[in-house]
Design a protein around this motif. Sequence first.
Motif, PDB file in Angstrom:
ATOM      1  N   ALA A   5      23.174 -17.635   8.917  1.00 34.76           N
ATOM      2  CA  ALA A   5      21.828 -18.124   8.601  1.00 34.76           C
ATOM      3  C   ALA A   5      21.892 -19.443   7.831  1.00 34.76           C
ATOM      4  CB  ALA A   5      21.062 -17.082   7.796  1.00 34.76           C
ATOM      5  N   VAL A   6      22.843 -19.557   6.903  1.00 30.68           N
ATOM      6  CA  VAL A   6      23.010 -20.802   6.146  1.00 30.68           C
ATOM      7  C   VAL A   6      23.482 -21.916   7.071  1.00 30.68           C
ATOM      8  CG1 VAL A   6      24.285 -21.934   4.279  1.00 30.68           C
ATOM      9  CG2 VAL A   6      23.434 -19.623   3.957  1.00 30.68           C
ATOM     10  N   PHE A   7      24.379 -21.576   8.002  1.00 24.56           N
ATOM     11  CA  PHE A   7      24.854 -22.577   8.965  1.00 24.56           C
ATOM     12  C   PHE A   7      23.691 -23.082   9.819  1.00 24.56           C
ATOM     13  CE2 PHE A   7      27.090 -24.257  12.668  1.00 24.56           C
ATOM     14  CZ  PHE A   7      28.170 -24.892  12.083  1.00 24.56           C
ATOM     15  N   GLU A   8      22.825 -22.151  10.231  1.00 24.77           N
ATOM     16  CA  GLU A   8      21.643 -22.539  11.012  1.00 24.77           C
ATOM     17  C   GLU A   8      20.732 -23.458  10.198  1.00 24.77           C
ATOM     18  OE1 GLU A   8      20.367 -21.946  14.065  1.00 24.77           O
ATOM     19  OE2 GLU A   8      22.026 -20.774  14.853  1.00 24.77           O
ATOM     20  N   GLU A   9      20.596 -23.149   8.917  1.00 24.06           N
ATOM     21  CA  GLU A   9      19.768 -23.988   8.044  1.00 24.06           C
ATOM     22  C   GLU A   9      20.322 -25.406   7.992  1.00 24.06           C
ATOM     23  OE1 GLU A   9      18.436 -24.406   3.358  1.00 24.06           O
ATOM     24  OE2 GLU A   9      19.561 -22.655   4.006  1.00 24.06           O
ATOM     25  N   MET A  10      21.648 -25.517   7.895  1.00 23.22           N
ATOM     26  CA  MET A  10      22.290 -26.825   7.858  1.00 23.22           C
ATOM     27  C   MET A  10      22.012 -27.608   9.140  1.00 23.22           C
ATOM     28  SD  MET A  10      26.342 -27.727   7.336  1.00 23.22           S
ATOM     29  CE  MET A  10      26.881 -26.921   8.834  1.00 23.22           C
ATOM     30  N   LEU A  11      22.148 -26.935  10.283  1.00 19.43           N
ATOM     31  CA  LEU A  11      21.902 -27.601  11.563  1.00 19.43           C
ATOM     32  C   LEU A  11      20.449 -28.051  11.671  1.00 19.43           C
ATOM     33  CD1 LEU A  11      23.843 -25.258  14.041  1.00 19.43           C
ATOM     34  CD2 LEU A  11      24.628 -27.401  13.056  1.00 19.43           C
ATOM     35  N   ASP A  12      19.525 -27.173  11.255  1.00 18.42           N
ATOM     36  CA  ASP A  12      18.100 -27.500  11.359  1.00 18.42           C
ATOM     37  C   ASP A  12      17.691 -28.616  10.408  1.00 18.42           C
ATOM     38  OD1 ASP A  12      17.727 -25.636  13.341  1.00 18.42           O
ATOM     39  OD2 ASP A  12      17.139 -24.027  11.978  1.00 18.42           O
ATOM     40  N   ALA A  13      18.478 -28.783   9.328  1.00 15.43           N
ATOM     41  CA  ALA A  13      18.196 -29.866   8.380  1.00 15.43           C
ATOM     42  C   ALA A  13      18.704 -31.204   8.921  1.00 15.43           C
ATOM     43  CB  ALA A  13      18.849 -29.566   7.043  1.00 15.43           C
ATOM     44  N   GLY A  14      19.342 -31.177  10.100  1.00 16.76           N
ATOM     45  CA  GLY A  14      19.836 -32.411  10.713  1.00 16.76           C
ATOM     46  C   GLY A  14      21.156 -32.874  10.140  1.00 16.76           C
ATOM     47  N   ILE A  15      21.854 -31.983   9.424  1.00 19.20           N
ATOM     48  CA  ILE A  15      23.147 -32.338   8.834  1.00 19.20           C
ATOM     49  C   ILE A  15      24.254 -31.989   9.814  1.00 19.20           C
ATOM     50  CG2 ILE A  15      24.775 -31.828   6.965  1.00 19.20           C
ATOM     51  CD1 ILE A  15      22.349 -31.390   5.163  1.00 19.20           C
ATOM     52  N   ARG A  16      25.015 -32.984  10.156  1.00 14.60           N
ATOM     53  CA  ARG A  16      26.098 -32.786  11.121  1.00 14.60           C
ATOM     54  C   ARG A  16      27.244 -32.030  10.463  1.00 14.60           C
ATOM     55  NH1 ARG A  16      27.603 -34.964  15.934  1.00 14.60           N
ATOM     56  NH2 ARG A  16      29.824 -34.923  16.412  1.00 14.60           N
ATOM     57  N   PRO A  17      27.613 -30.881  11.001  1.00 14.01           N
ATOM     58  CA  PRO A  17      28.722 -30.127  10.398  1.00 14.01           C
ATOM     59  C   PRO A  17      30.047 -30.848  10.596  1.00 14.01           C
ATOM     60  CG  PRO A  17      28.035 -29.117  12.463  1.00 14.01           C
ATOM     61  CD  PRO A  17      27.065 -30.224  12.194  1.00 14.01           C
ATOM     62  N   THR A  18      30.963 -30.598   9.704  1.00 18.07           N
ATOM     63  CA  THR A  18      32.313 -31.146   9.842  1.00 18.07           C
ATOM     64  C   THR A  18      33.194 -30.120  10.549  1.00 18.07           C
ATOM     65  OG1 THR A  18      32.978 -30.201   7.723  1.00 18.07           O
ATOM     66  CG2 THR A  18      32.098 -32.441   7.684  1.00 18.07           C
ATOM     67  N   ASN A  19      34.354 -30.559  10.949  1.00  9.55           N
ATOM     68  CA  ASN A  19      35.314 -29.644  11.577  1.00  9.55           C
ATOM     69  C   ASN A  19      35.640 -28.493  10.625  1.00  9.55           C
ATOM     70  OD1 ASN A  19      36.597 -29.660  14.194  1.00  9.55           O
ATOM     71  ND2 ASN A  19      38.550 -29.703  13.131  1.00  9.55           N
ATOM     72  N   LYS A  20      35.750 -28.832   9.325  1.00  6.28           N
ATOM     73  CA  LYS A  20      36.086 -27.833   8.317  1.00  6.28           C
ATOM     74  C   LYS A  20      34.976 -26.793   8.188  1.00  6.28           C
ATOM     75  CE  LYS A  20      37.560 -27.322   3.524  1.00  6.28           C
ATOM     76  NZ  LYS A  20      37.873 -28.014   2.256  1.00  6.28           N
ATOM     77  N   SER A  21      33.700 -27.228   8.202  1.00  5.43           N
ATOM     78  CA  SER A  21      32.602 -26.273   8.054  1.00  5.43           C
ATOM     79  C   SER A  21      32.519 -25.338   9.253  1.00  5.43           C
ATOM     80  CB  SER A  21      31.266 -27.003   7.838  1.00  5.43           C
ATOM     81  OG  SER A  21      30.960 -27.866   8.905  1.00  5.43           O
ATOM     82  N   TYR A  22      32.838 -25.850  10.444  1.00  5.17           N
ATOM     83  CA  TYR A  22      32.891 -24.982  11.628  1.00  5.17           C
ATOM     84  C   TYR A  22      34.000 -23.938  11.478  1.00  5.17           C
ATOM     85  CZ  TYR A  22      29.496 -26.639  15.043  1.00  5.17           C
ATOM     86  OH  TYR A  22      28.328 -26.890  15.713  1.00  5.17           O
ATOM     87  N   ASN A  23      35.153 -24.371  10.979  1.00  8.24           N
ATOM     88  CA  ASN A  23      36.266 -23.438  10.795  1.00  8.24           C
ATOM     89  C   ASN A  23      35.937 -22.363   9.762  1.00  8.24           C
ATOM     90  OD1 ASN A  23      37.959 -24.580  12.701  1.00  8.24           O
ATOM     91  ND2 ASN A  23      38.985 -25.926  11.247  1.00  8.24           N
ATOM     92  N   ILE A  24      35.164 -22.740   8.741  1.00 11.75           N
ATOM     93  CA  ILE A  24      34.761 -21.776   7.711  1.00 11.75           C
ATOM     94  C   ILE A  24      33.864 -20.706   8.325  1.00 11.75           C
ATOM     95  CG2 ILE A  24      33.320 -21.490   5.646  1.00 11.75           C
ATOM     96  CD1 ILE A  24      34.405 -24.232   4.699  1.00 11.75           C
ATOM     97  N   LEU A  25      32.890 -21.140   9.154  1.00 10.90           N
ATOM     98  CA  LEU A  25      31.999 -20.175   9.796  1.00 10.90           C
ATOM     99  C   LEU A  25      32.772 -19.303  10.783  1.00 10.90           C
ATOM    100  CD1 LEU A  25      29.088 -19.144  10.136  1.00 10.90           C
ATOM    101  CD2 LEU A  25      28.804 -20.801  11.977  1.00 10.90           C
ATOM    102  N   LEU A  26      33.674 -19.922  11.501  1.00  7.12           N
ATOM    103  CA  LEU A  26      34.518 -19.191  12.456  1.00  7.12           C
ATOM    104  C   LEU A  26      35.302 -18.101  11.727  1.00  7.12           C
ATOM    105  CD1 LEU A  26      35.255 -19.382  15.499  1.00  7.12           C
ATOM    106  CD2 LEU A  26      37.158 -20.855  14.851  1.00  7.12           C
TER     107      LEU A  26
END
Length: 482
Positions: free
Chosen positions: A373-394
């Motif tokens: 849900a927090v990751f979705e919030e970040m995407l909806d805020a228009g903030i481009r995730p980093t490779n590291k943030s994707y790995n954290i969610l993964l």
Amino acid sequence: MEASPSSASIHGSWIHQNVFRRSPLPYSMANNSQLSFSSSLVANPLSSMLNFSSKHAILRVGQSPRLDKVDGYNSLVGVISMGMLAPRKFMKKRKKVEEFKDAADETKQKSWRKLMNEIEDTGSASTVLRRQRTDDQSLPRDMVLGTLNRFKQMKKWNYVSEILEWLRAQSWWDFSEMDYLMLITAYGKIGDFNKAERILSFMNKKGYVPSVVSHTALMEAYGKGRRYNNAEAIFRRMQSSGPEPSAVTYQIILKILVEGNKFKEAEEVFETLLDKEKSPLKPDQKMYHMMIYMYKKAGSYEKARKLFALMTERGIKQSTVTYNSLMSFETDYKEVSKIYDQMQRAGLQPDVVSYALLINAYGKARREEEALAVFEEMLDAGIRPTNKSYNILLDAFAISGMVEQARTVFKSMRRDRYTPDICSYTTMLSAYVNASDMEGAENFFKRLKQDGLRPNVVTYGTLMKGYAKQKLQMNKRRLTNL
């Protein structure tokens, strides 16, 4: 608010107090729209008080209710993850509208961009600039300065130093004191203290007045080269005999001392700045941030908290970076969440680091719904995730063996034009292992090698863990059948 035995919208104080865990967060809707709950949620225990249907429900991102699994599947995670592949604001390519004064200006600008591209492609600035000269004519001054300033903005100090060294040898270029200062600064940034020493010595011979810029640059060069004692010696000499250290000098020496684990010395320097009677200047936000980081490195959480409070007391503006520093101390998701809420109440916008820290905290606590849900919030805020943030969610899904959700995140990385690295592949592999799906793990391991990646010790260790777990389960089954 209308409610019926068949449906109800999530709203009202009872829901905020009893369902949502993180009340201070602003409303946000996953996937830039209201979030629809599937009818399978009716089977959830919460339905004894509220019946969910396909009607829309407002969800506070980051405080999603922990719903029980229905038939071994968490409905909320399934619903939210359907939006992972939806297009986002940051994915849209913006068309550049170029404005030129006239045709001559257009030609000039395009020629300069071509030169910049050639330097990047060849990796040699002096070679490209040398080719630009015709009949031993000097290059236009504005073009040279524009090139230097652009590389300075891009922090490509190796090109800056190369161009300036080449200009030193050119008879048509009047190499000034400002050029020397920029050159020694470039060597300072790349940590070449030998060349920085040489330039400072040459400037002294030329009779230039000792400058805070040149001395700070040499100090930084020592720091980058891990010559921490030399860097401190330059700083002490500046304090005793000049030139007077500037705010930038203090920022850099604190960073050097912290990197060199000279915590006592850094604390002494900072305490001098806090002394209103002795301090030559007021410590700024960057200095406070560096000290908070130092206390984290030293494991002194209470001192970091006190320094955070002192910023408010001394009228130092706190920023997202300040709160991120505090969040990075915590391992308990509740504490990370509190600091995150505090940051938002202060009117500050979370950045990609803030989101990553919160996602990581939820993931480590096996609270996958909140992490997503927090990751979705970040995407909806228009903030481009980093490779590291994707790995954290993964990792959040891999820990719990949630293969389908992990696969969705893995696909999303490629969609957002990121190339999954060996860490991403190993984490995905661990999702299969934790789900006790060794066939899937083996197939994914083959894919890893087919995609041209080399497994590392962690990758092999993950696979070995899976086989050990499989063997243990087989032995348990044998014992049960005896």
